[in-house]
Scaffold this motif. Structure first.
Motif, PDB file in Angstrom:
ATOM      1  N   UNK A   1      52.267  13.118  24.095  1.00 20.21           N
ATOM      2  CA  UNK A   1      53.500  12.363  24.276  1.00 20.21           C
ATOM      3  C   UNK A   1      54.057  12.542  25.684  1.00 20.21           C
ATOM      4  N   UNK A   2      53.635  13.584  26.357  1.00 20.65           N
ATOM      5  CA  UNK A   2      54.153  13.853  27.703  1.00 20.65           C
ATOM      6  C   UNK A   2      53.038  13.639  28.720  1.00 20.65           C
ATOM      7  N   UNK A   3      52.725  12.375  28.974  1.00 21.01           N
ATOM      8  CA  UNK A   3      51.609  12.050  29.855  1.00 21.01           C
ATOM      9  C   UNK A   3      52.050  11.466  31.186  1.00 21.01           C
ATOM     10  N   UNK A   4      53.316  11.621  31.536  1.00 19.71           N
ATOM     11  CA  UNK A   4      53.770  11.146  32.839  1.00 19.71           C
ATOM     12  C   UNK A   4      52.942  11.789  33.944  1.00 19.71           C
ATOM     13  N   UNK A   5      52.480  10.959  34.878  1.00 16.15           N
ATOM     14  CA  UNK A   5      51.689  11.459  35.998  1.00 16.15           C
ATOM     15  C   UNK A   5      50.196  11.402  35.789  1.00 16.15           C
ATOM     16  N   UNK A   6      49.743  10.948  34.625  1.00 19.53           N
ATOM     17  CA  UNK A   6      48.309  10.878  34.346  1.00 19.53           C
ATOM     18  C   UNK A   6      47.751   9.534  34.818  1.00 19.53           C
ATOM     19  N   UNK A   7      46.604   9.554  35.462  1.00 21.88           N
ATOM     20  CA  UNK A   7      45.916   8.317  35.836  1.00 21.88           C
ATOM     21  C   UNK A   7      45.210   7.763  34.601  1.00 21.88           C
ATOM     22  N   UNK A   8      45.494   6.492  34.287  1.00 17.93           N
ATOM     23  CA  UNK A   8      44.954   5.930  33.050  1.00 17.93           C
ATOM     24  C   UNK A   8      44.126   4.668  33.257  1.00 17.93           C
ATOM     25  N   UNK A   9      44.114   4.080  34.455  1.00 15.07           N
ATOM     26  CA  UNK A   9      43.393   2.810  34.633  1.00 15.07           C
ATOM     27  C   UNK A   9      43.202   2.570  36.126  1.00 15.07           C
ATOM     28  N   UNK A  10      42.097   1.916  36.480  1.00 17.61           N
ATOM     29  CA  UNK A  10      41.775   1.647  37.887  1.00 17.61           C
ATOM     30  C   UNK A  10      41.351   0.183  38.019  1.00 17.61           C
ATOM     31  N   UNK A  11      42.075  -0.546  38.846  1.00 15.10           N
ATOM     32  CA  UNK A  11      41.817  -1.973  39.012  1.00 15.10           C
ATOM     33  C   UNK A  11      41.346  -2.282  40.423  1.00 15.10           C
ATOM     34  N   UNK A  12      40.359  -3.144  40.504  1.00 14.30           N
ATOM     35  CA  UNK A  12      39.901  -3.660  41.786  1.00 14.30           C
ATOM     36  C   UNK A  12      40.425  -5.078  41.941  1.00 14.30           C
ATOM     37  N   UNK A  13      41.251  -5.281  42.963  1.00 11.37           N
ATOM     38  CA  UNK A  13      41.743  -6.613  43.291  1.00 11.37           C
ATOM     39  C   UNK A  13      40.896  -7.116  44.448  1.00 11.37           C
ATOM     40  N   UNK A  14      40.075  -8.100  44.183  1.00  7.85           N
ATOM     41  CA  UNK A  14      39.006  -8.466  45.113  1.00  7.85           C
ATOM     42  C   UNK A  14      39.084  -9.921  45.558  1.00  7.85           C
ATOM     43  N   UNK A  15      38.664 -10.157  46.800  1.00  3.74           N
ATOM     44  CA  UNK A  15      38.556 -11.525  47.304  1.00  3.74           C
ATOM     45  C   UNK A  15      37.349 -12.242  46.713  1.00  3.74           C
ATOM     46  N   UNK A  16      36.441 -11.498  46.081  1.00  7.68           N
ATOM     47  CA  UNK A  16      35.244 -12.072  45.466  1.00  7.68           C
ATOM     48  C   UNK A  16      34.905 -11.268  44.213  1.00  7.68           C
ATOM     49  N   UNK A  17      35.590 -11.529  43.100  1.00 11.64           N
ATOM     50  CA  UNK A  17      35.356 -10.738  41.891  1.00 11.64           C
ATOM     51  C   UNK A  17      33.907 -10.771  41.408  1.00 11.64           C
ATOM     52  N   UNK A  18      33.261 -11.909  41.508  1.00 12.69           N
ATOM     53  CA  UNK A  18      31.873 -11.977  41.042  1.00 12.69           C
ATOM     54  C   UNK A  18      30.952 -11.123  41.905  1.00 12.69           C
ATOM     55  N   UNK A  19      31.175 -11.153  43.219  1.00  9.52           N
ATOM     56  CA  UNK A  19      30.391 -10.296  44.090  1.00  9.52           C
ATOM     57  C   UNK A  19      30.669  -8.829  43.826  1.00  9.52           C
ATOM     58  N   UNK A  20      31.933  -8.500  43.560  1.00  3.53           N
ATOM     59  CA  UNK A  20      32.290  -7.116  43.254  1.00  3.53           C
ATOM     60  C   UNK A  20      31.650  -6.655  41.955  1.00  3.53           C
TER      61      UNK A  20
END
Length: 269
Positions: free
Chosen positions: A7-26
């Protein structure tokens, strides 16, 4: 071991997103380099957002770099989501401390998110999930395991993040001409470092390095992963080299211009 979030998970990394100019290439690049699989955000869906799936399940996603971000001068980049108890309260604190808020929205059935910039300009997201999210063993192949902030004032930056997500100072070491490297984490466990950018540090295309985050992915064979990355068009920014603790790292830029890094698993003690 994968454990349910507390219940106390403040500060935990939970997801990583790539914002790309070419998603298919990425998609083609990271599937080859990391060994990740991909799947639509909704099973059977055909939306633009696709999830990265490692050996322990989904760990992030890839989507097109939004037009407003392009107008602000952003190129392809990785963006981590850090868990907080209440996004609106966190955003209010971000504003009080001199940070910026670019996006604040609800994602149906997922949670509430805000994309922010710290007072020095580095972009990250804060996120309150609708349900508990499983934590991953970050020492395993394909998992994000280290989080590094390059900034114009690492002491001021740390104070900001300490206030908004509760990270703890866990030490520092002297990097000589590069200055002090501040180690931080949560619950006594190291999650990353912060470093003040030396004056005059440039990107490969000659621009000043902006305040920004770099995220490290664990790979079992760094040389093999590096060979796959460069064969697919990645550029080496720094390394390979050994770092304190015995791990080897290499920092790279993917073919679309997003910076990321590879690291070997932690050295057994």
């Amino acid at each position: 071991m994968t454990e349910p979030s507390s219940k106390n998970d403040t500060g935990r990394f939970v997801w990583y997103e790539l914002l790309s100019t070419d998603p298919q290439g990425a998609l083609a690049f990271y599937v080859e380099v990391m060994g990740w699989k991909t799947q639509p955000f909704e099973v059977g869906g055909d939306g633009d957002y696709r999830m990265w799936v490692g050996g322990q399940g989904p760990l992030g996603g890839v989507t097109a770099l939004p037009e407003p971000a392009k107008k602000l001068g952003a190129s392809s980049y990785w963006q981590a989501n850090v868990q907080v108890a209440n996004v609106d309260e966190t955003v209010a604190e971000v504003k009080r401390l001199g940070g910026q808020v670019y996006v604040k929205e609800d994602v149906p059935s997922v949670g509430r998110i805000a994309v922010i910039a710290d007072p020095q300009g580095a972009v990250i997201a804060v996120f309150s999930p609708a349900a508990d999210m499983q934590s991953h063993d970050v020492a395993r192949q394909g998992e994000f395991s280290w989080h590094e902030l390059y900034t114009t004032d690492h002491e001021a930056a740390f104070t900001f993040y300490e206030r908004i997500v509760g990270w703890e100072r866990l030490g520092e070491f002297d990097m000589g001409a590069m200055g002090k490297y501040l180690l931080w984490g949560r619950n006594g466990k190291q999650l990353g470092g912060m470093l003040t950018l030396p004056k005059g540090m440039k990107t490969p295309d000659g621009r000043d390095v902006p305040p920004s985050w770099m995220y490290y992915v664990t790979v079992e064979d760094l040389d093999a992963a590096l060979a796959r990355a460069t064969a697919k068009g990645a550029r080496v920014l720094n390394g390979p080299m050994q770092v304190p603790g015995g791990q080897r790292i290499v920092q790279l830029m993917d073919p679309q211009g997003a910076a990321f890094a590879l690291t070997t698993p932690p050295t057994p003690r």
